[in-house]
Each structure stands twice: as C-alpha cells, then as structure tokens.
Design a protein around this motif. Structure first.
Motif, PDB file in Angstrom:
ATOM      1  N   PRO A  47       8.050  14.088  13.733  1.00 38.37           N
ATOM      2  CA  PRO A  47       8.134  12.627  13.621  1.00 38.37           C
ATOM      3  C   PRO A  47       6.822  12.004  14.099  1.00 38.37           C
ATOM      4  O   PRO A  47       6.349  12.309  15.196  1.00 38.37           O
ATOM      5  CB  PRO A  47       9.296  12.241  14.529  1.00 38.37           C
ATOM      6  CG  PRO A  47       9.712  13.471  15.242  1.00 38.37           C
ATOM      7  CD  PRO A  47       8.955  14.637  14.709  1.00 38.37           C
ATOM      8  N   SER A  49       4.972   9.142  15.488  1.00 41.57           N
ATOM      9  CA  SER A  49       5.038   7.864  16.197  1.00 41.57           C
ATOM     10  C   SER A  49       3.626   7.411  16.544  1.00 41.57           C
ATOM     11  O   SER A  49       2.664   8.173  16.426  1.00 41.57           O
ATOM     12  CB  SER A  49       5.846   8.025  17.487  1.00 41.57           C
ATOM     13  OG  SER A  49       5.165   8.924  18.359  1.00 41.57           O
ATOM     14  N   ARG A  79       5.462   1.345   8.466  1.00 43.41           N
ATOM     15  CA  ARG A  79       6.262   1.589   9.665  1.00 43.41           C
ATOM     16  C   ARG A  79       7.721   1.631   9.229  1.00 43.41           C
ATOM     17  O   ARG A  79       8.174   0.764   8.493  1.00 43.41           O
ATOM     18  CB  ARG A  79       6.050   0.463  10.677  1.00 43.41           C
ATOM     19  CG  ARG A  79       4.674   0.444  11.298  1.00 43.41           C
ATOM     20  CD  ARG A  79       4.527  -0.792  12.193  1.00 43.41           C
ATOM     21  NE  ARG A  79       3.375  -0.665  13.058  1.00 43.41           N
ATOM     22  CZ  ARG A  79       2.375  -1.536  13.094  1.00 43.41           C
ATOM     23  NH1 ARG A  79       2.387  -2.588  12.312  1.00 43.41           N
ATOM     24  NH2 ARG A  79       1.367  -1.358  13.922  1.00 43.41           N
ATOM     25  N   ARG A  81      11.880   2.667  10.621  1.00 43.67           N
ATOM     26  CA  ARG A  81      12.759   2.967  11.757  1.00 43.67           C
ATOM     27  C   ARG A  81      13.150   4.434  11.727  1.00 43.67           C
ATOM     28  O   ARG A  81      13.432   4.993  10.675  1.00 43.67           O
ATOM     29  CB  ARG A  81      14.026   2.118  11.694  1.00 43.67           C
ATOM     30  CG  ARG A  81      13.772   0.656  11.896  1.00 43.67           C
ATOM     31  CD  ARG A  81      13.794   0.348  13.361  1.00 43.67           C
ATOM     32  NE  ARG A  81      13.448  -1.059  13.546  1.00 43.67           N
ATOM     33  CZ  ARG A  81      12.784  -1.505  14.566  1.00 43.67           C
ATOM     34  NH1 ARG A  81      12.406  -0.690  15.528  1.00 43.67           N
ATOM     35  NH2 ARG A  81      12.493  -2.769  14.679  1.00 43.67           N
ATOM     36  N   ASP A  82      13.142   5.051  12.904  1.00 47.72           N
ATOM     37  CA  ASP A  82      13.574   6.444  13.038  1.00 47.72           C
ATOM     38  C   ASP A  82      15.076   6.484  12.756  1.00 47.72           C
ATOM     39  O   ASP A  82      15.855   5.798  13.417  1.00 47.72           O
ATOM     40  CB  ASP A  82      13.276   6.912  14.473  1.00 47.72           C
ATOM     41  CG  ASP A  82      13.637   8.367  14.709  1.00 47.72           C
ATOM     42  OD1 ASP A  82      14.403   8.950  13.915  1.00 47.72           O
ATOM     43  OD2 ASP A  82      13.145   8.925  15.700  1.00 47.72           O
ATOM     44  N   GLN A  84      17.132   8.688  13.528  1.00 46.73           N
ATOM     45  CA  GLN A  84      17.825   9.275  14.670  1.00 46.73           C
ATOM     46  C   GLN A  84      17.902   8.314  15.854  1.00 46.73           C
ATOM     47  O   GLN A  84      18.808   8.411  16.677  1.00 46.73           O
ATOM     48  CB  GLN A  84      17.109  10.555  15.127  1.00 46.73           C
ATOM     49  CG  GLN A  84      16.871  11.569  14.029  1.00 46.73           C
ATOM     50  CD  GLN A  84      18.152  12.008  13.345  1.00 46.73           C
ATOM     51  OE1 GLN A  84      19.162  12.246  14.002  1.00 46.73           O
ATOM     52  NE2 GLN A  84      18.120  12.100  12.028  1.00 46.73           N
ATOM     53  N   ASP A  85      16.938   7.416  15.955  1.00 42.41           N
ATOM     54  CA  ASP A  85      16.864   6.465  17.068  1.00 42.41           C
ATOM     55  C   ASP A  85      16.264   5.168  16.526  1.00 42.41           C
ATOM     56  O   ASP A  85      15.053   5.030  16.427  1.00 42.41           O
ATOM     57  CB  ASP A  85      15.989   7.038  18.189  1.00 42.41           C
ATOM     58  CG  ASP A  85      15.874   6.100  19.386  1.00 42.41           C
ATOM     59  OD1 ASP A  85      16.360   4.942  19.306  1.00 42.41           O
ATOM     60  OD2 ASP A  85      15.282   6.519  20.395  1.00 42.41           O
ATOM     61  N   ARG A  86      17.111   4.226  16.158  1.00 36.96           N
ATOM     62  CA  ARG A  86      16.665   2.998  15.488  1.00 36.96           C
ATOM     63  C   ARG A  86      15.718   2.158  16.340  1.00 36.96           C
ATOM     64  O   ARG A  86      15.070   1.260  15.831  1.00 36.96           O
ATOM     65  CB  ARG A  86      17.878   2.160  15.063  1.00 36.96           C
ATOM     66  CG  ARG A  86      18.845   2.896  14.201  1.00 36.96           C
ATOM     67  CD  ARG A  86      18.777   2.707  12.734  1.00 36.96           C
ATOM     68  NE  ARG A  86      18.540   1.376  12.264  1.00 36.96           N
ATOM     69  CZ  ARG A  86      17.740   1.121  11.250  1.00 36.96           C
ATOM     70  NH1 ARG A  86      17.107   2.078  10.648  1.00 36.96           N
ATOM     71  NH2 ARG A  86      17.579  -0.108  10.835  1.00 36.96           N
ATOM     72  N   ARG A  88      13.093   3.392  17.771  1.00 36.20           N
ATOM     73  CA  ARG A  88      11.773   3.993  17.610  1.00 36.20           C
ATOM     74  C   ARG A  88      11.242   3.754  16.198  1.00 36.20           C
ATOM     75  O   ARG A  88      11.970   3.851  15.219  1.00 36.20           O
ATOM     76  CB  ARG A  88      11.851   5.491  17.895  1.00 36.20           C
ATOM     77  CG  ARG A  88      10.502   6.165  17.917  1.00 36.20           C
ATOM     78  CD  ARG A  88      10.561   7.509  18.580  1.00 36.20           C
ATOM     79  NE  ARG A  88      10.975   8.531  17.641  1.00 36.20           N
ATOM     80  CZ  ARG A  88      10.658   9.805  17.742  1.00 36.20           C
ATOM     81  NH1 ARG A  88       9.958  10.234  18.782  1.00 36.20           N
ATOM     82  NH2 ARG A  88      11.065  10.675  16.861  1.00 36.20           N
ATOM     83  N   LEU A  90       8.540   4.952  13.313  1.00 37.22           N
ATOM     84  CA  LEU A  90       7.743   6.076  12.848  1.00 37.22           C
ATOM     85  C   LEU A  90       6.740   5.597  11.806  1.00 37.22           C
ATOM     86  O   LEU A  90       6.911   4.529  11.211  1.00 37.22           O
ATOM     87  CB  LEU A  90       8.649   7.154  12.245  1.00 37.22           C
ATOM     88  CG  LEU A  90       9.686   7.743  13.196  1.00 37.22           C
ATOM     89  CD1 LEU A  90      10.582   8.742  12.465  1.00 37.22           C
ATOM     90  CD2 LEU A  90       9.015   8.400  14.389  1.00 37.22           C
ATOM     91  N   ARG A  92       4.505   6.463   8.300  1.00 35.29           N
ATOM     92  CA  ARG A  92       4.447   7.281   7.094  1.00 35.29           C
ATOM     93  C   ARG A  92       3.235   6.857   6.271  1.00 35.29           C
ATOM     94  O   ARG A  92       2.930   5.668   6.158  1.00 35.29           O
ATOM     95  CB  ARG A  92       5.683   7.071   6.231  1.00 35.29           C
ATOM     96  CG  ARG A  92       6.981   7.376   6.912  1.00 35.29           C
ATOM     97  CD  ARG A  92       7.684   8.537   6.270  1.00 35.29           C
ATOM     98  NE  ARG A  92       9.052   8.673   6.721  1.00 35.29           N
ATOM     99  CZ  ARG A  92       9.425   9.205   7.868  1.00 35.29           C
ATOM    100  NH1 ARG A  92       8.530   9.614   8.707  1.00 35.29           N
ATOM    101  NH2 ARG A  92      10.690   9.322   8.182  1.00 35.29           N
TER     102      ARG A  92
END
Length: 141
Positions: A47, A49, A79, A81-82, A84-86, A88, A90, A92
């Motif tokens: 991931p 970040s 950008r 949202r992750d 798994q954890d909104r 955070r 990420l 791309r």
C-alpha cells in the motif's frame, strides 16, 4: 573496476533520460522518482501511503506533500481511500501517467529486453546477482 564504471555510466545515462522526461512533462526529477517509487510499491503489492513515499524519497512530510500535490495537479497521481482503513489515504499512479511513461521509456525498455534476450539463463542469473548485490550496497548506506 570496469564493471563499476559501466554501472556508473548506465546510471548516469538513465538519470539523464529521467531528467529529459521530467523536463518534457513539466515535472521535477523528484516527481519522476516518486512515480517510480509508487509503481514499484504497486508491483510489490505494498500500500503506497504518503509516509511510504516520503521514506523512500528521503523527503520530509512537507516535501512529500508538495510532490504529491504537484503530481496530482498534473493528473499523474490520485489519492484513494484505503479499502481496509477508510481513514488512510493511498496513492496510485494514474493510467494516463503510466501511458506517458511507457511512451517515453518503452523503447528503452524494449531495447534492454532485446539485449537481455541474447543472454542465456545462467548469464541472466549472474547479471541478476550482480545488480541485486549492487542495489544492496547502495541501499545499505
């Protein structure tokens, strides 16, 4: 020493191509390095970040934010949202940026692949061992 000098010559030439790519596309050299870091993270399934990018670039938080903002304005990075954890965010690389890079670096990569194709599997293993060892020397610093 001949191999060291050849490796240095290759890295200098590659750096010049990166500079040319950056200049043609309104970017800083750090922006190109950032895109490479993000593409490498994606390829490795990591991931990406802002913290990871800053650590890989050796840039502080403010500098990392400036790089990301520039790349986002240029449409090269998004950008997201992750999942798994909104909380955070990420990073791309956009498909358009991938295509831009492929258009510029593609012929160079194709040339390298053609050259590598002339080596036997054991020779490619030796080249891989050398480049891996060289990378280890530089990353250990």
């Amino acid at each position: 020493m001949e191999l060291v000098h050849l490796l240095r010559a290759v890295t200098v030439e590659f750096g010049l191509r990166q500079q040319e790519f950056a200049a043609r596309n309104g970017m800083h050299l750090t922006d190109v390095r950032a895109l490479i870091c993000l593409l490498d993270a994606d390829r490795a399934g990591e991931p990406a970040s802002a913290g990871l990018l800053g650590a890989r670039l050796g840039v502080n938080s403010a500098g990392t934010t400036a790089v990301i903002d520039r790349l986002e304005r240029l449409g090269h990075v998004v950008r997201v949202r992750d999942p798994q954890d909104r909380r955070r965010v990420l990073l791309r690389v956009s498909p358009a940026a991938v295509e831009l890079g492929r258009a510029f670096f593609g012929p160079l990569i194709d040339g390298l692949l053609d050259a590598v194709g002339t080596f036997s599997a054991p020779e490619r293993d030796t080249i891989r061992r050398f480049l891996t060892a060289a990378q280890s020397v530089f990353t250990a610093q």
